[in-house]
Design a protein around this motif. Structure first.
Motif, PDB file in Angstrom:
ATOM      1  N   ASP A 354       0.818  -1.221   0.000  1.00 52.99           N
ATOM      2  CA  ASP A 354       0.000   0.000   0.000  1.00 52.99           C
ATOM      3  C   ASP A 354       0.851   1.270   0.000  1.00 52.99           C
ATOM      4  O   ASP A 354       0.501   2.253  -0.657  1.00 52.99           O
ATOM      5  CB  ASP A 354      -0.983  -0.008   1.182  1.00 52.99           C
ATOM      6  N   VAL A 355       1.991   1.230   0.705  1.00 51.33           N
ATOM      7  CA  VAL A 355       2.883   2.395   0.686  1.00 51.33           C
ATOM      8  C   VAL A 355       3.430   2.589  -0.725  1.00 51.33           C
ATOM      9  O   VAL A 355       3.489   3.715  -1.248  1.00 51.33           O
ATOM     10  CB  VAL A 355       4.041   2.218   1.702  1.00 51.33           C
ATOM     11  N   GLY A 356       3.794   1.479  -1.352  1.00 52.86           N
ATOM     12  CA  GLY A 356       4.285   1.532  -2.731  1.00 52.86           C
ATOM     13  C   GLY A 356       3.248   2.128  -3.663  1.00 52.86           C
ATOM     14  O   GLY A 356       3.567   2.960  -4.522  1.00 52.86           O
ATOM     15  N   LEU A 357       1.987   1.717  -3.467  1.00 51.71           N
ATOM     16  CA  LEU A 357       0.941   2.210  -4.371  1.00 51.71           C
ATOM     17  C   LEU A 357       0.727   3.713  -4.198  1.00 51.71           C
ATOM     18  O   LEU A 357       0.531   4.437  -5.185  1.00 51.71           O
ATOM     19  CB  LEU A 357      -0.369   1.442  -4.164  1.00 51.71           C
ATOM     20  N   ASP A 358       0.784   4.199  -2.950  1.00 52.25           N
ATOM     21  CA  ASP A 358       0.666   5.652  -2.746  1.00 52.25           C
ATOM     22  C   ASP A 358       1.755   6.388  -3.531  1.00 52.25           C
ATOM     23  O   ASP A 358       1.480   7.394  -4.194  1.00 52.25           O
ATOM     24  CB  ASP A 358       0.805   6.002  -1.253  1.00 52.25           C
ATOM     25  N   ILE A 359       2.978   5.861  -3.446  1.00 47.78           N
ATOM     26  CA  ILE A 359       4.096   6.538  -4.112  1.00 47.78           C
ATOM     27  C   ILE A 359       3.945   6.467  -5.636  1.00 47.78           C
ATOM     28  O   ILE A 359       4.156   7.464  -6.341  1.00 47.78           O
ATOM     29  CB  ILE A 359       5.445   5.923  -3.652  1.00 47.78           C
ATOM     30  N   VAL A 360       3.544   5.297  -6.135  1.00 46.71           N
ATOM     31  CA  VAL A 360       3.370   5.152  -7.583  1.00 46.71           C
ATOM     32  C   VAL A 360       2.249   6.063  -8.084  1.00 46.71           C
ATOM     33  O   VAL A 360       2.394   6.745  -9.115  1.00 46.71           O
ATOM     34  CB  VAL A 360       3.083   3.683  -7.960  1.00 46.71           C
ATOM     35  N   LEU A 361       1.146   6.100  -7.340  1.00 50.44           N
ATOM     36  CA  LEU A 361       0.040   6.972  -7.779  1.00 50.44           C
ATOM     37  C   LEU A 361       0.440   8.443  -7.716  1.00 50.44           C
ATOM     38  O   LEU A 361       0.070   9.226  -8.593  1.00 50.44           O
ATOM     39  CB  LEU A 361      -1.218   6.700  -6.938  1.00 50.44           C
ATOM     40  N   ASP A 362       1.234   8.812  -6.680  1.00 54.15           N
ATOM     41  CA  ASP A 362       1.753  10.192  -6.622  1.00 54.15           C
ATOM     42  C   ASP A 362       2.597  10.493  -7.861  1.00 54.15           C
ATOM     43  O   ASP A 362       2.451  11.550  -8.483  1.00 54.15           O
ATOM     44  CB  ASP A 362       2.623  10.394  -5.365  1.00 54.15           C
ATOM     45  N   ALA A 363       3.483   9.549  -8.184  1.00 50.72           N
ATOM     46  CA  ALA A 363       4.389   9.756  -9.325  1.00 50.72           C
ATOM     47  C   ALA A 363       3.595   9.793 -10.635  1.00 50.72           C
ATOM     48  O   ALA A 363       3.844  10.633 -11.508  1.00 50.72           O
ATOM     49  CB  ALA A 363       5.444   8.664  -9.367  1.00 50.72           C
ATOM     50  N   TYR A 364       2.623   8.884 -10.772  1.00 44.11           N
ATOM     51  CA  TYR A 364       1.771   8.875 -11.970  1.00 44.11           C
ATOM     52  C   TYR A 364       1.015  10.204 -12.085  1.00 44.11           C
ATOM     53  O   TYR A 364       0.964  10.819 -13.152  1.00 44.11           O
ATOM     54  CB  TYR A 364       0.761   7.724 -11.885  1.00 44.11           C
ATOM     55  N   GLU A 365       0.401  10.629 -10.957  1.00 45.26           N
ATOM     56  CA  GLU A 365      -0.405  11.852 -11.008  1.00 45.26           C
ATOM     57  C   GLU A 365       0.460  13.050 -11.421  1.00 45.26           C
ATOM     58  O   GLU A 365       0.059  13.854 -12.266  1.00 45.26           O
ATOM     59  CB  GLU A 365      -1.060  12.109  -9.643  1.00 45.26           C
ATOM     60  N   GLU A 383       0.577  -3.282 -11.578  1.00 42.36           N
ATOM     61  CA  GLU A 383       0.579  -4.739 -11.638  1.00 42.36           C
ATOM     62  C   GLU A 383       0.516  -5.385 -10.251  1.00 42.36           C
ATOM     63  O   GLU A 383       1.225  -4.959  -9.340  1.00 42.36           O
ATOM     64  CB  GLU A 383       1.851  -5.216 -12.344  1.00 42.36           C
ATOM     65  N   HIS A 384      -0.305  -6.403 -10.120  1.00 36.91           N
ATOM     66  CA  HIS A 384      -0.435  -7.314  -8.962  1.00 36.91           C
ATOM     67  C   HIS A 384      -1.340  -6.749  -7.861  1.00 36.91           C
ATOM     68  O   HIS A 384      -2.404  -7.264  -7.637  1.00 36.91           O
ATOM     69  CB  HIS A 384       0.922  -7.738  -8.387  1.00 36.91           C
ATOM     70  N   LEU A 385      -0.867  -5.715  -7.088  1.00 36.50           N
ATOM     71  CA  LEU A 385      -1.723  -4.994  -6.152  1.00 36.50           C
ATOM     72  C   LEU A 385      -2.220  -5.824  -4.970  1.00 36.50           C
ATOM     73  O   LEU A 385      -3.253  -5.510  -4.380  1.00 36.50           O
ATOM     74  CB  LEU A 385      -2.939  -4.411  -6.913  1.00 36.50           C
ATOM     75  N   GLY A 386      -1.473  -6.876  -4.622  1.00 38.98           N
ATOM     76  CA  GLY A 386      -1.935  -7.810  -3.583  1.00 38.98           C
ATOM     77  C   GLY A 386      -2.346  -7.167  -2.273  1.00 38.98           C
ATOM     78  O   GLY A 386      -3.438  -7.422  -1.767  1.00 38.98           O
ATOM     79  N   GLY A 387      -1.476  -6.342  -1.696  1.00 42.92           N
ATOM     80  CA  GLY A 387      -1.735  -5.808  -0.365  1.00 42.92           C
ATOM     81  C   GLY A 387      -2.194  -4.368  -0.375  1.00 42.92           C
ATOM     82  O   GLY A 387      -1.920  -3.624   0.568  1.00 42.92           O
ATOM     83  N   CYS A 388      -2.880  -3.967  -1.432  1.00 42.97           N
ATOM     84  CA  CYS A 388      -3.329  -2.570  -1.543  1.00 42.97           C
ATOM     85  C   CYS A 388      -4.802  -2.451  -1.141  1.00 42.97           C
ATOM     86  O   CYS A 388      -5.501  -3.442  -0.990  1.00 42.97           O
ATOM     87  CB  CYS A 388      -3.090  -2.065  -2.962  1.00 42.97           C
ATOM     88  N   ARG A 389      -5.265  -1.206  -0.979  1.00 40.18           N
ATOM     89  CA  ARG A 389      -6.593  -0.957  -0.418  1.00 40.18           C
ATOM     90  C   ARG A 389      -7.593  -0.439  -1.454  1.00 40.18           C
ATOM     91  O   ARG A 389      -7.203   0.164  -2.457  1.00 40.18           O
ATOM     92  CB  ARG A 389      -6.515   0.086   0.703  1.00 40.18           C
ATOM     93  N   GLY A 390      -8.869  -0.621  -1.119  1.00 38.64           N
ATOM     94  CA  GLY A 390      -9.934  -0.187  -2.008  1.00 38.64           C
ATOM     95  C   GLY A 390      -9.947   1.314  -2.254  1.00 38.64           C
ATOM     96  O   GLY A 390     -10.205   1.766  -3.375  1.00 38.64           O
ATOM     97  N   ASP A 391      -9.654   2.119  -1.221  1.00 37.52           N
ATOM     98  CA  ASP A 391      -9.687   3.580  -1.435  1.00 37.52           C
ATOM     99  C   ASP A 391      -8.562   3.997  -2.384  1.00 37.52           C
ATOM    100  O   ASP A 391      -8.683   4.995  -3.106  1.00 37.52           O
ATOM    101  CB  ASP A 391      -9.589   4.337  -0.102  1.00 37.52           C
ATOM    102  N   GLN A 392      -7.481   3.222  -2.385  1.00 37.14           N
ATOM    103  CA  GLN A 392      -6.402   3.500  -3.344  1.00 37.14           C
ATOM    104  C   GLN A 392      -6.864   3.167  -4.772  1.00 37.14           C
ATOM    105  O   GLN A 392      -6.482   3.845  -5.726  1.00 37.14           O
ATOM    106  CB  GLN A 392      -5.163   2.670  -2.993  1.00 37.14           C
ATOM    107  N   GLY A 434     -13.113  -7.387  -5.594  1.00 41.48           N
ATOM    108  CA  GLY A 434     -14.428  -6.766  -5.415  1.00 41.48           C
ATOM    109  C   GLY A 434     -14.297  -5.246  -5.363  1.00 41.48           C
ATOM    110  O   GLY A 434     -15.040  -4.510  -6.018  1.00 41.48           O
ATOM    111  N   ASP A 435     -13.325  -4.777  -4.586  1.00 37.23           N
ATOM    112  CA  ASP A 435     -13.074  -3.332  -4.510  1.00 37.23           C
ATOM    113  C   ASP A 435     -12.646  -2.782  -5.872  1.00 37.23           C
ATOM    114  O   ASP A 435     -12.981  -1.643  -6.214  1.00 37.23           O
ATOM    115  CB  ASP A 435     -11.989  -3.022  -3.470  1.00 37.23           C
ATOM    116  N   ALA A 436     -11.892  -3.589  -6.619  1.00 35.58           N
ATOM    117  CA  ALA A 436     -11.450  -3.139  -7.954  1.00 35.58           C
ATOM    118  C   ALA A 436     -12.657  -2.900  -8.859  1.00 35.58           C
ATOM    119  O   ALA A 436     -12.735  -1.879  -9.544  1.00 35.58           O
ATOM    120  CB  ALA A 436     -10.503  -4.166  -8.569  1.00 35.58           C
ATOM    121  N   VAL A 437     -13.609  -3.843  -8.839  1.00 27.36           N
ATOM    122  CA  VAL A 437     -14.811  -3.680  -9.667  1.00 27.36           C
ATOM    123  C   VAL A 437     -15.583  -2.444  -9.215  1.00 27.36           C
ATOM    124  O   VAL A 437     -15.995  -1.617 -10.032  1.00 27.36           O
ATOM    125  CB  VAL A 437     -15.702  -4.947  -9.592  1.00 27.36           C
ATOM    126  N   ARG A 438     -15.744  -2.298  -7.898  1.00 28.53           N
ATOM    127  CA  ARG A 438     -16.522  -1.161  -7.361  1.00 28.53           C
ATOM    128  C   ARG A 438     -15.850   0.180  -7.636  1.00 28.53           C
ATOM    129  O   ARG A 438     -16.511   1.212  -7.700  1.00 28.53           O
ATOM    130  CB  ARG A 438     -16.732  -1.347  -5.846  1.00 28.53           C
TER     131      ARG A 438
END
Ligand SMILES: [Zn+2]
Length: 573
Positions: A354-365, A383-392, A434-438
């Motif tokens: 999840d920390v990685g995803l925050d950083i990647v999304l910051d960099a992407y944005e 890619e993968h996103l195993g331990g990431c969260r729905g709000d992310q 499920g969160d990904a679909v939502r």
């Protein structure tokens, strides 16, 4: 003379919401495109001279799409003469693995190198091997073992000799990778992360596998056996080009390939120079790595592992790994994106924590904003996103970023994730489709080449049940419908590859890529869907694939032409 044909089936599942079902599909043998779909009568109006091929009880779907794979290197790593020792392909325990080691060293000719893939510290409770550990089983021959995460390789002393390292000491650590060292600086028989892993594995592969292209073809055959007709290469380097071209130009090549160039390669931004039909082989983007693997403790997460016997035995640091597990600093990410964005490439970014995803999304944005790409059809992926969260995921959706999920993490590790590796609130929810679909983001599923069998129907079964190998349902809030699950490996997966105008659903004007199924998956028992529904064959561009003809064609290619073109560069998932 008409070269039209019509396939008549028990049912055709189109994945086109405007016309979900049909009984017949007409296509043109010259253009390879669908010309009509609907009832047999409707197709015959459009194609009056067409030959009708009655498939009887077969149910037809669009050929499945595997949007994140590594076909050539996966062939080297999982298909004979390599040995696939993953827990879910017949080696549930570490002693099953060592039994094979002992047997092979006894049976194989002296001096024959051996390469293994799939040693699993969690599921097999296997140790992190050193050269001393491996020397017990392989005192003389070259032997290397790729970890199931793809992020580590273990090798014996004969391999260290083969590598010709001065005094047995590894070279300086490459960017994004490292070597294991004893206190005196000599190699301990371990290498970590892609650049170091392939430096060790490539020479071993070179010794162990005499017809590397045939190994790659065996993985194509393996993918086709699960109904796949389009896939990607997520760790492309130019050395792989002639290998991919050779496979793409065989008459019965079963799979279209989209290439993503590793950002670490000096020519990662270069256009593909190839005369091969781009529908068979094209370059699509650039691949980057944010963090590592949950199975070795290298994910950038905000939460620690449980201090459990499973985690201790696997020698996983409790963590939390946090930002220290990132392969790049934010500044380095900005620099990489700034280099490639103006070239117009799509990005695919490996990220599990999840920390990685925050950083990647910051960099992407940041990169999207500075290049005026917010709101455009860029299709940058994670890619993968195993331990990431729905709000992310919700944030990714707002940025137009695609969620490329790897359900295999839940399918094979689901029982140990929940309560052994992590507390249940994290472990049971791992891989939140499920969160990904939502979230409204475009989402897809993959099996990641050599990491897990590309069993699309097993992905579907697990997506709609959240059932782990023990038969338990974990994270029932993440259950999705079979329709939503199939999207993840048909039309949405094609979208991830920028191929959705051509494949991913059965519609007029798209390529006639089909999978033949033994029964209607919507009528199968959800809990056993993958074993009830059989894949009976695939079609590519209206051509029924003769897979044995493909294998014979590849076998006939002079292996010396491709000795150095098929490498393990980027075995890492
Ligand atoms: Zn991968």
């Amino acid at each position: 003379m008409s070269n039209s044909r019509i396939i008549l089936a028990k049912s055709i599942i189109t994945m086109n919401p405007a016309q979900p079902r049909a009984e017949a599909v007409a296509f043109d043998g010259d253009s390879h495109l669908i010309t009509a779909i609907g009832t047999l009568a409707q197709c015959q109006v459009e194609a009056p001279d067409a030959t009708v091929i009655d498939l009887g009880d077969t149910v037809v779907m669009p050929g499945f799409v595997e949007p994140h794979s590594h076909p050539l290197v996966s062939g080297l790593a999982t298909q004979p003469p390599a040995y696939w020792i993953a827990p879910y392909v017949g080696f549930p325990t570490y002693s099953d693995v060592t039994d094979l080691f002992t047997k092979l060293d006894k049976e194989l000719p002296a001096g024959q190198a051996v390469i293994f893939n799939g040693l699993d510290r969690i599921l097999q409770q296997a140790p992190q091997l050193t050269n001393s550990d491996l020397d017990i089983f392989f005192p003389d021959r070259v032997a290397a073992v790729l970890d199931n995460s793809g992020h580590e390789v273990y090798f014996n002393s004969a391999t260290i000799t083969l590598l010709k390292w001065t005094d047995g000491k590894p070279p300086t650590d490459p960017v994004g990778g490292s070597y294991g060292r004893n206190p005196d600086g000599t190699s301990d028989g371990r290498a970590f992360e892609s650049p170091a892993v392939f430096t060790v594995a490539d020479p071993v592969i070179g010794q162990a596998i005499l017809h590397p292209l045939l190994s790659g073809a065996r993985f194509y055959k393996y993918m086709a056996s699960f109904g796949i007709t389009s896939a990607s290469e997520m760790t492309y380097s130019t050395t792989l080009l002639t290998g991919y071209e050779a496979l793409a130009t065989r008459t019965d090549c079963p799979v279209r390939i989209s290439l993503f160039h590793m950002s670490t390669e000096p020519d990662a931004g270069a256009k593909l120079e190839s005369s091969v039909d781009p529908m068979m082989l094209t370059k699509q983007g650039v691949k980057l790595w944010a963090d590592g693997s949950p199975w070795v403790g290298s994910i950038a997460s905000s939460y620690p592992y449980l201090d459990s016997p499973t985690v201790q035995k696997a020698e996983i640091p409790i963590g939390p790994g946090g930002e220290a597990m990132m392969n790049y600093t934010r500044a380095e990410l900005d620099e990489i994106l700034a280099k490639f964005v103006p070239m117009g490439w799509q990005f695919a970014f490996h990220c599990n924590g999840d920390v990685g995803l925050d950083i990647v999304l910051d960099a992407y944005e940041h990169a999207l904003a500075t290049n005026n790409l917010l709101g455009t059809d860029h299709r940058w992926r994670i890619e993968h996103l195993g331990g990431c969260r729905g709000d992310q995921f919700d944030r990714a959706a707002k940025l137009g970023v695609g969620l490329s999920l790897g359900p295999f993490q839940f399918i094979y590790w689901g029982d140990v994730l929940d309560g052994h590796m992590f507390p249940s609130d994290i472990g049971s929810e791992w891989m939140r489709w499920g969160d990904a679909v939502r979230s409204g983001a475009v989402y897809s599923f993959h099996n990641d080449g050599a990491v897990s069998p590309p069993d699309v129907l097993l992905n579907m079964q697990t997506a709609i049940t959240r059932m782990t190998p023990s038969g338990q349902v974990r994270g029932p809030g993440q259950i999705i419908s079979l329709d939503d699950a199939f999207k993840a490996q048909t039309i949405n997966a094609a979208h991830m590859l920028f191929r959705d105008k051509e494949v991913g659903s059965l519609e007029v004007g798209k390529y006639a890529d089909f999978v033949e199924l033994s029964m209607d998956p919507y009528q199968a028992d959800p809990a056993t869907l993958a074993s009830q529904v059989k894949v009976n064959g695939t079609w590519l561009g209206g051509h029924k694939i003769d897979i044995e003809a493909f294998m014979s064609e590849v076998e006939a290619i002079d292996p010396t032409q491709h000795k150095d073109t098929v490498t393990t560069k980027g075995k890492c998932c």
